[in-house]
Design a protein around this motif. Sequence first.
Motif, PDB file in Angstrom:
ATOM      1  N   ARG A 330       0.808  -1.224   0.000  1.00  0.00           N
ATOM      2  CA  ARG A 330       0.000   0.000   0.000  1.00  0.00           C
ATOM      3  C   ARG A 330       0.838   1.270   0.000  1.00  0.00           C
ATOM      4  O   ARG A 330       0.291   2.373  -0.073  1.00  0.00           O
ATOM      5  N   SER A 331       2.153   1.146   0.087  1.00  0.00           N
ATOM      6  CA  SER A 331       3.003   2.333   0.181  1.00  0.00           C
ATOM      7  C   SER A 331       3.357   2.865  -1.201  1.00  0.00           C
ATOM      8  O   SER A 331       3.415   2.124  -2.186  1.00  0.00           O
ATOM      9  N   ASP A 332       3.580   4.167  -1.271  1.00  0.00           N
ATOM     10  CA  ASP A 332       4.154   4.788  -2.460  1.00  0.00           C
ATOM     11  C   ASP A 332       5.674   4.801  -2.286  1.00  0.00           C
ATOM     12  O   ASP A 332       6.176   5.146  -1.198  1.00  0.00           O
ATOM     13  N   TRP A 333       6.400   4.449  -3.316  1.00  0.00           N
ATOM     14  CA  TRP A 333       7.859   4.379  -3.191  1.00  0.00           C
ATOM     15  C   TRP A 333       8.507   4.612  -4.547  1.00  0.00           C
ATOM     16  O   TRP A 333       7.826   4.677  -5.563  1.00  0.00           O
ATOM     17  N   GLU A 334       9.831   4.728  -4.551  1.00  0.00           N
ATOM     18  CA  GLU A 334      10.545   5.027  -5.784  1.00  0.00           C
ATOM     19  C   GLU A 334      11.515   3.912  -6.136  1.00  0.00           C
ATOM     20  O   GLU A 334      12.286   3.444  -5.285  1.00  0.00           O
ATOM     21  N   TRP A 335      11.465   3.491  -7.383  1.00  0.00           N
ATOM     22  CA  TRP A 335      12.395   2.482  -7.887  1.00  0.00           C
ATOM     23  C   TRP A 335      13.776   3.116  -8.072  1.00  0.00           C
ATOM     24  O   TRP A 335      13.900   4.193  -8.668  1.00  0.00           O
ATOM     25  N   THR A 336      14.811   2.462  -7.525  1.00  0.00           N
ATOM     26  CA  THR A 336      16.180   2.934  -7.696  1.00  0.00           C
ATOM     27  C   THR A 336      17.090   1.752  -7.978  1.00  0.00           C
ATOM     28  O   THR A 336      16.765   0.600  -7.650  1.00  0.00           O
ATOM     29  N   ASP A 337      18.223   2.037  -8.575  1.00  0.00           N
ATOM     30  CA  ASP A 337      19.208   0.979  -8.807  1.00  0.00           C
ATOM     31  C   ASP A 337      19.681   0.385  -7.488  1.00  0.00           C
ATOM     32  O   ASP A 337      19.944  -0.823  -7.393  1.00  0.00           O
ATOM     33  N   SER A 338      19.796   1.211  -6.469  1.00  0.00           N
ATOM     34  CA  SER A 338      20.286   0.710  -5.177  1.00  0.00           C
ATOM     35  C   SER A 338      19.290  -0.258  -4.549  1.00  0.00           C
ATOM     36  O   SER A 338      19.686  -1.228  -3.888  1.00  0.00           O
ATOM     37  N   ALA A 339      17.985  -0.029  -4.757  1.00  0.00           N
ATOM     38  CA  ALA A 339      16.990  -0.962  -4.237  1.00  0.00           C
ATOM     39  C   ALA A 339      17.123  -2.326  -4.907  1.00  0.00           C
ATOM     40  O   ALA A 339      17.005  -3.375  -4.252  1.00  0.00           O
ATOM     41  N   LEU A 340      17.375  -2.319  -6.200  1.00  0.00           N
ATOM     42  CA  LEU A 340      17.591  -3.579  -6.908  1.00  0.00           C
ATOM     43  C   LEU A 340      18.867  -4.257  -6.428  1.00  0.00           C
ATOM     44  O   LEU A 340      18.896  -5.484  -6.239  1.00  0.00           O
ATOM     45  N   GLU A 341      19.922  -3.492  -6.200  1.00  0.00           N
ATOM     46  CA  GLU A 341      21.177  -4.073  -5.715  1.00  0.00           C
ATOM     47  C   GLU A 341      20.994  -4.708  -4.336  1.00  0.00           C
ATOM     48  O   GLU A 341      21.546  -5.783  -4.053  1.00  0.00           O
ATOM     49  N   THR A 342      20.219  -4.062  -3.474  1.00  0.00           N
ATOM     50  CA  THR A 342      19.942  -4.643  -2.149  1.00  0.00           C
ATOM     51  C   THR A 342      19.228  -5.976  -2.295  1.00  0.00           C
ATOM     52  O   THR A 342      19.538  -6.943  -1.581  1.00  0.00           O
ATOM     53  N   ALA A 343      18.276  -6.036  -3.207  1.00  0.00           N
ATOM     54  CA  ALA A 343      17.547  -7.287  -3.432  1.00  0.00           C
ATOM     55  C   ALA A 343      18.467  -8.364  -3.994  1.00  0.00           C
ATOM     56  O   ALA A 343      18.358  -9.545  -3.622  1.00  0.00           O
ATOM     57  N   GLN A 344      19.377  -7.979  -4.877  1.00  0.00           N
ATOM     58  CA  GLN A 344      20.317  -8.954  -5.428  1.00  0.00           C
ATOM     59  C   GLN A 344      21.229  -9.505  -4.339  1.00  0.00           C
ATOM     60  O   GLN A 344      21.529 -10.719  -4.311  1.00  0.00           O
ATOM     61  N   ASP A 345      21.675  -8.645  -3.424  1.00  0.00           N
ATOM     62  CA  ASP A 345      22.501  -9.094  -2.300  1.00  0.00           C
ATOM     63  C   ASP A 345      21.711 -10.032  -1.395  1.00  0.00           C
ATOM     64  O   ASP A 345      22.232 -11.051  -0.919  1.00  0.00           O
ATOM     65  N   ARG A 346      20.442  -9.688  -1.133  1.00  0.00           N
ATOM     66  CA  ARG A 346      19.589 -10.541  -0.292  1.00  0.00           C
ATOM     67  C   ARG A 346      19.425 -11.916  -0.940  1.00  0.00           C
ATOM     68  O   ARG A 346      19.547 -12.945  -0.270  1.00  0.00           O
ATOM     69  N   LEU A 347      19.170 -11.942  -2.226  1.00  0.00           N
ATOM     70  CA  LEU A 347      18.989 -13.208  -2.929  1.00  0.00           C
ATOM     71  C   LEU A 347      20.253 -14.057  -2.853  1.00  0.00           C
ATOM     72  O   LEU A 347      20.181 -15.271  -2.585  1.00  0.00           O
ATOM     73  N   ALA A 348      21.400 -13.448  -3.072  1.00  0.00           N
ATOM     74  CA  ALA A 348      22.663 -14.187  -3.021  1.00  0.00           C
ATOM     75  C   ALA A 348      22.902 -14.758  -1.625  1.00  0.00           C
ATOM     76  O   ALA A 348      23.346 -15.915  -1.480  1.00  0.00           O
TER      77      ALA A 348
END
Length: 415
Positions: A330-348
């Motif tokens: 339900r939140s409004d948020w902004e897509w950033t490259d750093s958010a994707l990088e955090t997710a990639q680190d979490r997945l790894a």
Amino acid sequence: MKAWNRPEIPTLPGLSSAPCLYDTATRGLVEAHTGDTARIYVCGITPYDATHMGHAATYLAYDTLQRVWLDAGLEVHFAQNVTDIDDPLLERAAATGVDWQDLAASQVDLFRRDMEALSILPPEDYVAVTEVLDEIADAVRRLVAAGVAYEVPTPDSSAGSDIYFDCALAADDDLWALGNISNLDSAVMEELFRERGGDPDRDGKRDVLDPLLWRAARDGEPSWASAVGAGRPGWHIECSVIALMELGRDFTVQGGGSDLVFPHHEMSAGHAAALSGHPLAKVYSHTGMVAYQGEKMSKSLGNLVLVSKLLAAGVDARAIRLTLLAHHYRSDWEWTDSALETAQDRLATWCSRLSGDTGTGDLPALEVLATVRESLRVDLNTPKALAQIDSAVALGVDDPALLRRAISALLGVAL
């Protein structure tokens, strides 16, 4: 209409319970449960500029909801439309010199591929508006016969008349009245109506907010013969008819982005109530907006991050999914490259620490499963669930295989 292939969902020990969702109409948490089968309608795409992250975030939210329902032992009936005939689609086709049908078909194919890559559960009923034009026209005829729809002559009288919904005559405090879903005042409704495809200044309308049900045929526009004359449907009646056809009245959840609250969901609910004599849904649920480069991600601005382009660049679809899950639906948020990088680190990290079947610590995986279930049960709190898994992975669990199955079943991320 064909949807896409269904991802495998592992079985888990025990059961969750029916989730509570925030209901836009009542502005509070409501148990999203209407019997042994949970029925959900999520508004589909108008097929151009698919699939941007705003789309993906919405469909992932209701994918998560379905996974919680399934984990609670419920059957799920999911229906979704494709608005494959509408002014924005026709305008894009004209601007690009592409046949509107070819544009729609290519974008629906792209959307299917994106949804399958993201492990989104497909709808049981995936319905293009052009597949149900006769049913929509018949619904408009019934609304006219019931006295809650009326004709407005077109500027070119030879084209016949457009048909509009009379919001005031259709109002019924027990079923539907204008504003009882959106909780907006008339001034705000008129502003949004103007911005989102409405025509408040149309001469001949009884009220500025009355929405179009059927647009009479015009030269140079697609049209179809029907029970109410040649033409094509308005936007809101399409979803009303498809939802009632596939799910029946009083279904569990009507879902979509928060930009659909008004006028689309408000008017769709009004049409459905007038047709069926019952409310459309128990819960009206809406997702937040995703921004990019400081502005809401939108087709009109062109500031889009597309799933297909990220996948083509080699980004793991699971990392895209985790980027979206890191924000409450339900939140409004902004897509950033750093958010994707955090997710990639979490997945790894998850893949590394949860590999194999030998425990790496004493924390019971069953306890972790219980905490994750509870976080998701209360308004789909995926950020909290991710944090709980992060903590468990750091401490080490006694049964990594169970935690892997839980992550796959509940969050749609197969490790």
